[in-house]
Design an enzyme around this catalytic site. Structure first.
Site, PDB file in Angstrom:
ATOM      1  N   ASP A 171       0.827  -1.205   0.000  1.00  0.00           N
ATOM      2  CA  ASP A 171       0.000   0.000   0.000  1.00  0.00           C
ATOM      3  C   ASP A 171       0.864   1.259   0.000  1.00  0.00           C
ATOM      4  OD1 ASP A 171      -2.264   1.859   0.803  1.00  0.00           O
ATOM      5  OD2 ASP A 171      -3.278  -0.061   0.880  1.00  0.00           O
ATOM      6  N   HIS A 212      -3.911   5.062   4.217  1.00  0.00           N
ATOM      7  CA  HIS A 212      -4.583   3.850   3.771  1.00  0.00           C
ATOM      8  C   HIS A 212      -3.917   2.581   4.310  1.00  0.00           C
ATOM      9  CE1 HIS A 212      -6.191   1.343   0.301  1.00  0.00           C
ATOM     10  NE2 HIS A 212      -7.239   2.071   0.588  1.00  0.00           N
ATOM     11  N   SER A 387     -11.484  -1.783   0.227  1.00  0.00           N
ATOM     12  CA  SER A 387     -10.198  -1.609   0.895  1.00  0.00           C
ATOM     13  C   SER A 387     -10.200  -2.088   2.316  1.00  0.00           C
ATOM     14  CB  SER A 387      -9.921  -0.118   1.030  1.00  0.00           C
ATOM     15  OG  SER A 387      -9.212   0.321  -0.040  1.00  0.00           O
TER      16      SER A 387
END
Ligand SMILES: *[C@@H]1O[C@H](CO)[C@@H](O)[C@H](O)[C@H]1NC(C)=O
Ligand SMILES: *[C@@H]1O[C@H](CO)[C@@H](O)[C@H](O)[C@H]1NC(C)=O
Ligand SMILES: *[C@@H]1O[C@H](CO)[C@@H](O)[C@H](O)[C@H]1NC(C)=O
Ligand SMILES: [Ca+2]
Ligand SMILES: [Ca+2]
Length: 630
Positions: A171, A212, A387
């Site tokens: 990520d 994230h 996600s």
């Protein structure tokens, strides 16, 4: 030549068929005529004005070179720079890396909170955010449906918490100094491919853009009972950070190096990103990345195979995750999401390659997202998107791997099929119903085989016996070019013995692929359906209203379905191609090749049936009656 290489070469075509307007980077894959060591590679790079970044996928004949004098990104290939390397006597081939777009799934600028200060005493984990983690334990808080959760407490109660299992978060980096993550951080297995150093720390921006990966990491392995944030699904497991999403464009080499990083130290790779979810992209792993995945499942984890977990996509009902070659791959476990009352989320895509589901945000209240760790030692309750769903699955698989470290990548998929639950998942719009396949397994086009059940998966993992060897059977092909139009849909049939009598004979299905070449005056109006000999109908391509391509169509695209899992493959397979639109459309159907994957021997025969209503019991019974019949 191993079978998977044959299959792999078939899939190669997919990599060559992109039409996207790529641009070019200053990275080059350089293939040598013989093996060279790192010193020699440095010398060759230097004498040609390049910098050697190191070997590709641990090979001795392929290296990653970068030029610091070539402007990047650029529109055209540089013939000059390519030639400069190409004429070196030791160099066999030079591939200048294209740059392309990969996006994080479910990123929205989100509010950030500090720790709540009212710590409530609890027999559950004492962490202050645990009560917000409805996906771990749904008591009906925030309008959710009680018991609609991952059933993780039942796994923890079996003494399983993820010990000695490492999940890599591929990520935008991981805040590995976060107090809820730092003791579970596996530095040795981590790397930063965005800036080529061993420290995958997120780059600072003032809008929380690079939060994230940190949020995904906490879902897997945030620590328990430490007074900070919540707990991870596998709170004693390790996480590795692989920073690879934070540069202006993606290259095949960054993806390949990430997905092939330390395959014996990393058990599970979790990815919450992919090609743009705009409902008109058809894209997937390129050349080196495909090789990395194939190597991972065949050789990673010392031969048991790495587990690649993929977020199925955030394109909503107008996209189809079978057009995303990562999510649609047999080698990834593609995970969709549901919200806390059992509906799908509005951004969920649907497709026949989705294996199962976990959870994303709450229904009405935007603050009932997934509670997890956030940048700079903070916590959040608003992580969402598919996600947020993929790392939960990675956490559940980490529990299964602790329960039984001998599980192969296929065992994980079988366990997922057998222990996921319909629970109360439903399509908010009533389009996709739960259907039973030919051996009695319930599936849904949105949710795959249902929501993961950690307690059931760990229990079954403990008594699991590795499934029999896998075979790949090319069951048949239709290659006659045929016109298709709105008034004349096409129905094609392949009658197959599923390679009976050959080395690749198979009788019990795992994945099925329809490799299709077709073009259309409007690609997005095309729908494809595949029906198995046992009558299970998979929608392998749905209408995509935004896809107005009239040029590329699909070239040897491997549409995949999981819905015929455990079925008997012999008989007649039917492919229907039709347009779903008000305006008349036309096209040419050029190829359909049916690829069957599975086992010759029945799986599960050595497993004890503890619950007569379990899916295991149902499938075993179906297989036993089949053995009697044939
Ligand atoms: C942890 O896993 C590694 C392989 O990944 C294995 O060699 C080692 O024995 C395991 N340790 C324990 C304590 O189970
Ligand atoms: C992909 O790999 C194949 C086999 O090694 C090779 O022939 C082909 O040139 C490669 N294509 C690209 C674009 O790198
Ligand atoms: C599709 O392919 C056929 C045959 O190759 C070609 O004649 C046609 O122009 C292509 N495009 C469309 C939209 O049919
Ligand atoms: Ca904690
Ligand atoms: Ca998508």
């Amino acid at each position: 030549m191993p079978l998977y290489w044959r299959l792999f070469s078939l899939l190669y075509f997919v990599c060559l068929s992109y039409s996207a307007a790529d641009f070019f980077s200053n990275s080059f894959l350089v293939r040598f005529r013989r093996n060279v060591d790192t010193d020699e590679a440095h010398t060759i790079a230097r004498r040609n004005g390049f910098v050697n970044m190191g070997p590709v996928l641990g090979a001795q004949n392929e290296y990653h070179f970068v030029s610091h004098t070539l402007p990047s990104p650029r529109i055209k290939r540089s013939i000059t720079y390519t030639r400069r390397l190409k004429v070196d006597p030791l160099v066999h081939a030079v591939i200048q890396q294209a740059g392309f777009i990969r996006v994080k799934r479910g990123y929205k600028p989100m509010r950030v909170e500090n720790l709540v200060d009212s710590i409530q005493p609890h027999k559950d984990p004492s962490d202050p955010y645990f009560t917000y983690q409805w996906y771990l334990k749904n008591t009906g808080q925030n309008g959710g449906k009680a018991k609609l959760d991952l059933n993780v407490e039942a796994a923890w109660a079996q003494g399983v918490t993820g010990k000695n299992v490492t999940t890599a978060i591929m990520d935008d980096g991981v805040d590995y100094m976060h107090p809820d993550l730092k003791f579970n951080y596996n530095a040795k297995a981590s790397y930063d491919f965005s800036s080529n150093d061993p420290y995958p720390y997120p780059r600072y921006t003032d809008d929380w853009f690079n939060s994230h990966g940190t949020r995904c990491a906490g879902e897997v392995a945030a620590a328990r009972d430490n007074g900070i944030c919540g707990v991870g699904v596998a709170y004693d497991s390790k996480i590795a950070g692989i920073r690879m999403l934070d540069q202006p464009y993606m290259t095949d080499l960054i993806e390949a190096n990430s997905m092939g990083h330390e395959p014996n130290l990393i058990d599970i790779y979790s990815a919450s990103w992919g090609p743009t979810d705009d409902g008109k992209t058809v894209d997937g792993p390129r050349n080196a990345t495909m090789r990395a995945i194939v190597r991972g499942v065949n050789e990673g984890r010392n031969g048991l195979g790495n587990i690649y977990v993929w977020a199925s996509g955030d394109g909503g009902e107008d996209d189809d995750c079978n057009c995303d070659g990562y999510a649609a791959s047999m080698w990834t476990v593609s995970i969709n999401s549901a919200i806390n009352d059992g509906q799908n989320a509005h951004y969920d895509e649907s497709c026949s390659s989705t294996l199962a589901s976990t959870f994303s945000n709450g229904a009405k209240d935007p603050n009932t997202g997934v509670a997890t760790t956030d940048l700079y030692g903070k916590c959040t309750t608003t992580h969402s998107g598919t996600s947020a769903a993929a790392p939960e699955a990675a956490g559940v698989f980490a529990l299964a791997l602790e329960a039984n470290p001998q599980l192969s990548w296929r065992d994980i998929q079988h366990l997922t099929v057998l222990t996921s639950k319909r629970n109360s998942l439903f399509d908010a719009k009533g389009r996709f119903h739960w259907t039973m396949n030919g051996v009695g397994l319930e599936f849904n086009h949105l949710f795959g085989f249902g929501v993961l059940d950690a307690g059931a998966m760990v229990a079954l993992a403990k008594q699991w016996k590795t499934v029999p060897p896998r075979y790949h059977c090319e069951a048949g092909s239709v290659t006659k070019m045929q016109k298709i139009s709105s008034s004349n849909p096409l129905v094609l049939k392949i009658e197959t013995k599923a390679c009976e009598g050959e080395a690749t004979e198979l009788k019990y299905l795992e994945h099925v692929q329809a490799v299709v070449t077709v073009n259309a005056s409007r690609r997005g109006d095309l729908e494809l359906y595949l029906t198995s000999p046992m009558g299970t109908k998979s929608m392998i391509l749905s209408k995509r209203p935004n896809d107005d391509d009239s040029h590329d169509g699909f070239t040897k695209w491997p549409f995949m379905t999981t819905h015929t899992w455990a079925e008997y493959p012999q008989g007649t397979w039917i492919l229907e191609a039709r347009f779903n639109s008000l305006t008349p459309q036309t096209g040419f159907f050029k190829e359909w090749t049916l690829m069957l994957h599975g086992t010759k021997e029945p799986p599960y025969t050595e497993l004890a049936v503890l619950d007569p209503h379990s899916k295991l019991a149902i499938v075993k019974k179906a297989h036993e009656s089949r053995i009697k019949r044939y």
